[in-house]
Design an enzyme around this catalytic site. Sequence first.
Site, PDB file in Angstrom:
ATOM      1  N   ARG A   1       0.829  -1.217   0.000  1.00 53.50           N
ATOM      2  CA  ARG A   1       0.000   0.000   0.000  1.00 53.50           C
ATOM      3  C   ARG A   1       0.854   1.255   0.000  1.00 53.50           C
ATOM      4  O   ARG A   1       0.399   2.319  -0.389  1.00 53.50           O
ATOM      5  CB  ARG A   1      -0.910   0.018   1.241  1.00 53.50           C
ATOM      6  CG  ARG A   1      -2.042  -0.963   1.194  1.00 53.50           C
ATOM      7  CD  ARG A   1      -3.023  -0.738   2.332  1.00 53.50           C
ATOM      8  NE  ARG A   1      -2.488  -1.128   3.634  1.00 53.50           N
ATOM      9  CZ  ARG A   1      -3.204  -1.136   4.752  1.00 53.50           C
ATOM     10  NH1 ARG A   1      -4.470  -0.756   4.728  1.00 53.50           N
ATOM     11  NH2 ARG A   1      -2.665  -1.526   5.892  1.00 53.50           N
TER      12      ARG A   1
ATOM     13  N   TYR B   1      -5.890 -11.107  15.821  1.00 58.48           N
ATOM     14  CA  TYR B   1      -4.794 -11.539  14.952  1.00 58.48           C
ATOM     15  C   TYR B   1      -4.779 -13.061  14.828  1.00 58.48           C
ATOM     16  O   TYR B   1      -4.609 -13.601  13.729  1.00 58.48           O
ATOM     17  CB  TYR B   1      -3.474 -11.028  15.526  1.00 58.48           C
ATOM     18  CG  TYR B   1      -2.265 -11.337  14.683  1.00 58.48           C
ATOM     19  CD1 TYR B   1      -2.010 -10.636  13.510  1.00 58.48           C
ATOM     20  CD2 TYR B   1      -1.357 -12.329  15.069  1.00 58.48           C
ATOM     21  CE1 TYR B   1      -0.883 -10.912  12.733  1.00 58.48           C
ATOM     22  CE2 TYR B   1      -0.231 -12.596  14.303  1.00 58.48           C
ATOM     23  CZ  TYR B   1      -0.003 -11.893  13.142  1.00 58.48           C
ATOM     24  OH  TYR B   1       1.108 -12.165  12.377  1.00 58.48           O
TER      25      TYR B   1
ATOM     26  N   LYS C   1      -5.084 -15.411  11.346  1.00 60.83           N
ATOM     27  CA  LYS C   1      -4.000 -16.271  10.893  1.00 60.83           C
ATOM     28  C   LYS C   1      -4.377 -17.750  10.889  1.00 60.83           C
ATOM     29  O   LYS C   1      -3.957 -18.508  10.004  1.00 60.83           O
ATOM     30  CB  LYS C   1      -2.750 -16.036  11.739  1.00 60.83           C
ATOM     31  CG  LYS C   1      -2.105 -14.675  11.495  1.00 60.83           C
ATOM     32  CD  LYS C   1      -1.690 -14.499  10.044  1.00 60.83           C
ATOM     33  CE  LYS C   1      -0.901 -13.225   9.820  1.00 60.83           C
ATOM     34  NZ  LYS C   1      -0.441 -13.083   8.409  1.00 60.83           N
TER      35      LYS C   1
ATOM     36  N   VAL D   1       9.795 -13.407  15.110  1.00 57.97           N
ATOM     37  CA  VAL D   1      10.711 -12.947  14.068  1.00 57.97           C
ATOM     38  C   VAL D   1      11.326 -11.625  14.492  1.00 57.97           C
ATOM     39  O   VAL D   1      10.613 -10.648  14.767  1.00 57.97           O
ATOM     40  CB  VAL D   1       9.991 -12.768  12.720  1.00 57.97           C
ATOM     41  CG1 VAL D   1      10.994 -12.350  11.641  1.00 57.97           C
ATOM     42  CG2 VAL D   1       9.276 -14.053  12.324  1.00 57.97           C
TER      43      VAL D   1
END
Length: 253
Positions: A33, A151, A155, A184
């Site tokens: 975006r 979330y 997922k 991560v």
Amino acid sequence: MRVAVVTGASKGIGLAISTRLAEEGWSVVLCSRDGEAIARSAAELGRRGLEASWHVCDVGDAESVESMREYLTRQYGGVNLLVNNAGIPGATRPTWTVPLDEWNEVLRVNLTGPFLCSRALLPGMIERSSGHIINIASITGKRPLAQRSTYAASKLGLVGFTRSLAAEVGRHGIRVNAISPGLVEGERIEGVLAGQAVASGRSIEEVRYAMVSETPLGRMVTDVEIANAVIALDGMSGVTGIDLNVTAGLVMF
């Protein structure tokens, strides 16, 4: 020419995936975006002599995705690999305090986005009787994390979408797989750690230690390791419908 499209590719995992694919000889289309950021990222790959272009796309908007499809058809004729990586973390908050518009926005980007992108590019893959879709999910969909239900729902829904779509399009020679990253290293996990610290009344370092200490490898993973998993998974021609954990062992199912 092998053509790959990576959404959410301006930074982090998406940029790492785009870079590794380009290093492996793919012609990569970076989508995001954020037009300025995606243009910079693609230009940097170009300066390294790697084959990359970019296109602005809001994956949760059907018209924007159709514009991406038209661009890909016009420029490349077809796509061999779609990596649905674009996603937003949403807020860390008790479920009963989540506003409906926040819930809808997380699902719009994280779940509707992969659906729209897959729907747009699948007809071309079916026509060529080949293709691969890799969805970037998350262990949060499988391992409970308090105050992250929005979330997690998006997922885990993506994992279900992956498996059902794999069963549907396999007869056309198309594979569909998912990768579920763990903790991560990078900007996003720092935001999650901060949210968990506030929610639990602990320091960020205490939260970080508690999470990392649960991993058998005793560390977080890197965005390059996620990118390497994309390369490896794409090379596994007999594999479809799996959800590959890249978590330093934090989740093993």
